[in-house]
Design a protein around this motif. Structure first.
Motif, PDB file in Angstrom:
ATOM      1  N   GLU A 147       0.827  -1.208   0.000  1.00 40.31           N
ATOM      2  CA  GLU A 147       0.000   0.000   0.000  1.00 40.31           C
ATOM      3  C   GLU A 147       0.863   1.260   0.000  1.00 40.31           C
ATOM      4  O   GLU A 147       1.777   1.402   0.820  1.00 40.31           O
ATOM      5  N   THR A 148       0.576   2.166  -0.934  1.00 38.46           N
ATOM      6  CA  THR A 148       1.323   3.421  -1.009  1.00 38.46           C
ATOM      7  C   THR A 148       0.618   4.574  -0.306  1.00 38.46           C
ATOM      8  O   THR A 148       1.168   5.680  -0.210  1.00 38.46           O
ATOM      9  N   GLY A 149      -0.593   4.338   0.189  1.00 34.78           N
ATOM     10  CA  GLY A 149      -1.359   5.411   0.819  1.00 34.78           C
ATOM     11  C   GLY A 149      -1.188   5.496   2.325  1.00 34.78           C
ATOM     12  O   GLY A 149      -1.768   6.381   2.960  1.00 34.78           O
ATOM     13  N   TYR A 150      -0.395   4.598   2.926  1.00 37.75           N
ATOM     14  CA  TYR A 150      -0.195   4.585   4.370  1.00 37.75           C
ATOM     15  C   TYR A 150       1.273   4.822   4.712  1.00 37.75           C
ATOM     16  O   TYR A 150       2.171   4.467   3.946  1.00 37.75           O
ATOM     17  N   GLY A 151       1.507   5.394   5.900  1.00 43.19           N
ATOM     18  CA  GLY A 151       2.843   5.411   6.456  1.00 43.19           C
ATOM     19  C   GLY A 151       3.155   4.046   7.066  1.00 43.19           C
ATOM     20  O   GLY A 151       2.253   3.237   7.301  1.00 43.19           O
ATOM     21  N   TYR A 152       4.425   3.784   7.326  1.00 41.24           N
ATOM     22  CA  TYR A 152       4.856   2.478   7.836  1.00 41.24           C
ATOM     23  C   TYR A 152       5.683   2.642   9.107  1.00 41.24           C
ATOM     24  O   TYR A 152       6.317   3.678   9.333  1.00 41.24           O
ATOM     25  N   GLU A 165       7.590   7.460   5.799  1.00 45.39           N
ATOM     26  CA  GLU A 165       6.519   8.162   5.103  1.00 45.39           C
ATOM     27  C   GLU A 165       5.864   7.239   4.070  1.00 45.39           C
ATOM     28  O   GLU A 165       6.361   6.148   3.789  1.00 45.39           O
ATOM     29  N   LYS A 166       4.778   7.699   3.491  1.00 44.50           N
ATOM     30  CA  LYS A 166       4.094   6.922   2.455  1.00 44.50           C
ATOM     31  C   LYS A 166       5.080   6.632   1.326  1.00 44.50           C
ATOM     32  O   LYS A 166       5.666   7.537   0.749  1.00 44.50           O
ATOM     33  N   ASN A 168       6.707   4.852  -2.354  1.00 45.48           N
ATOM     34  CA  ASN A 168       6.281   4.527  -3.712  1.00 45.48           C
ATOM     35  C   ASN A 168       6.019   3.021  -3.787  1.00 45.48           C
ATOM     36  O   ASN A 168       6.257   2.279  -2.820  1.00 45.48           O
ATOM     37  N   ALA A 172       7.124   0.030  -1.203  1.00 45.57           N
ATOM     38  CA  ALA A 172       6.062  -0.669  -0.469  1.00 45.57           C
ATOM     39  C   ALA A 172       6.183  -2.181  -0.663  1.00 45.57           C
ATOM     40  O   ALA A 172       5.977  -2.957   0.283  1.00 45.57           O
ATOM     41  N   TRP A 183       1.763  -1.157   8.879  1.00 45.84           N
ATOM     42  CA  TRP A 183       1.052   0.078   8.567  1.00 45.84           C
ATOM     43  C   TRP A 183       0.888   0.906   9.832  1.00 45.84           C
ATOM     44  O   TRP A 183       0.541   0.388  10.894  1.00 45.84           O
ATOM     45  N   GLN A 315      -7.337   7.383  -5.163  1.00 43.06           N
ATOM     46  CA  GLN A 315      -6.560   8.425  -4.494  1.00 43.06           C
ATOM     47  C   GLN A 315      -6.631   9.758  -5.253  1.00 43.06           C
ATOM     48  O   GLN A 315      -6.383  10.822  -4.670  1.00 43.06           O
TER      49      GLN A 315
END
Length: 333
Positions: A147-152, A165-166, A168, A172, A183, A315
């Motif tokens: 997933e590219t829409g969440y921070g890790y 940070e989110k 690419n 991911a 996540w 998105q």
């Protein structure tokens, strides 16, 4: 031993769920989840853990929160009404000032979808136990896709190695392959006094100005002029990425920040919502709707707007919302 409070943060708009979500009806108040809203589900999900409820939101959302709590029969809670959004670090600080230093706060956003049950209960119970030992606990959700829409969160057991940070797509995929990246759910648990001590240590201006604004609030209503003196900063930047007290709970519950129509689609599909043979879905319209030559698309209908999108482009809805903001369009109200 102090009390445990559920802090629900409910100040967002949810621009990526336009046209369902508007300034006057943000996504967390939409009653589209089996007749409940995300706000209501968050309150109900955490009642078993808490001795009380603290609602932190903005003045535009206040009546929506009150109406939802009346629906749930909840009439005993603390209310903190922000005059202007200052991000999550000050919002959480207000809640921490509201209670005793030894009280534990379980902080959750109001706009996430979480499957209640044993996995959620286990994660929260574990976080509360860690918080009793003066740890600041974050919840990391085991990823199911790149997933590219969440921070890790990079983790080693309960230890946090780094926040990311989110990413690419390639990054991911690498996170998923390594297996120790979670996540970042935006959920936290800690003693109020421990959090405030760390905030004062790392962001004294945020601490001092938030304290002044809180102390001079009128029945939980914060003053706008004093609020403007508070730096706008997220709790991740202010405390989580700098404190040496951070622990992570590896949460195995189903979770989504419900930040896109792709997430809504997946939730609806799992709940038995109808799609056609090519995976196309209609939301908000009872009229016969045919999709020709299209797959995995979503048709969203409201009284004054229609949105048609590919599920994988969910998105990008935020860009449409921003165009309407730039035009000062009534369609965002």
């Amino acid at each position: 031993m102090g009390a445990t409070y559920h802090v629900v943060l409910t100040g967002g708009v949810g621009s990526r769920l336009w046209p369902l979500s508007r300034k006057s009806r943000p996504k967390q108040y939409l009653e589209i989840f089996k007749n409940d809203s995300l706000f209501e589900l968050a309150v109900k999900r955490n009642q078993k853990f808490s001795d009380g409820l603290i609602v932190v939101g903005n003045r535009n959302n206040r009546n929506l929160s009150i109406r939802s709590l009346e629906k749930l029969g909840v009439d005993n809670y603390y209310e903190i009404v922000e005059a202007i959004p200052r991000n999550t670090a000050p919002a959480i600080a207000f809640a921490a000032f509201q209670v005793n230093p030894d009280d534990i706060l379980v902080v959750t956003p109001a706009d996430h979808i979480i499957k209640a049950g044993q996995f959620y209960d286990k994660a929260v119970s574990k976080a509360i136990e860690l918080a009793k030992s003066d740890n600041i606990v974050t919840f990391g959700v085991k990823p199911t896709r790149p997933e590219t829409g969440y921070g890790y969160i990079e983790s080693d057991g309960q230890s946090v190695l780094s926040f990311r940070e989110k990413p690419n797509l390639e990054t991911a995929k690498d996170f998923l392959h390594k297996g120790n990246f979670l996540w970042n759910s935006g959920m936290f648990c800690f003693k109020a006094g421990v959090f405030l001590s760390e905030l004062q240590k790392y962001e004294p201006e945020v601490y001092n100005n938030s304290k002044e604004a809180f102390e001079k609030a009128n029945d939980g209503m914060l003053d706008e002029e004093l609020s403007m003196q508070i730096p706008s900063i997220s709790v991740d930047y202010a405390v989580m990425e700098r404190s040496e007290l951070i622990k992570v709970v590896n949460a195995e519950f189903d979770w989504s920040d419900m930040g896109s129509f792709e997430a809504v689609y997946d939730y609806f599909l799992e709940s038995g919502y109808p799609v056609d043979e090519y995976g196309n879905m209609v939301i908000g319209c009872d009229k016969f709707t045919a999709f020709v030559g299209l797959k995995n698309c979503i048709f969203i209908n409201t009284d004054d707007a229609i949105l048609i999108l590919s599920k994988k482009a969910s998105q990008d809805v935020k860009g449409v919302y921003q165009q309407l903001v730039d035009k000062n369009s009534p369609l965002i109200q």
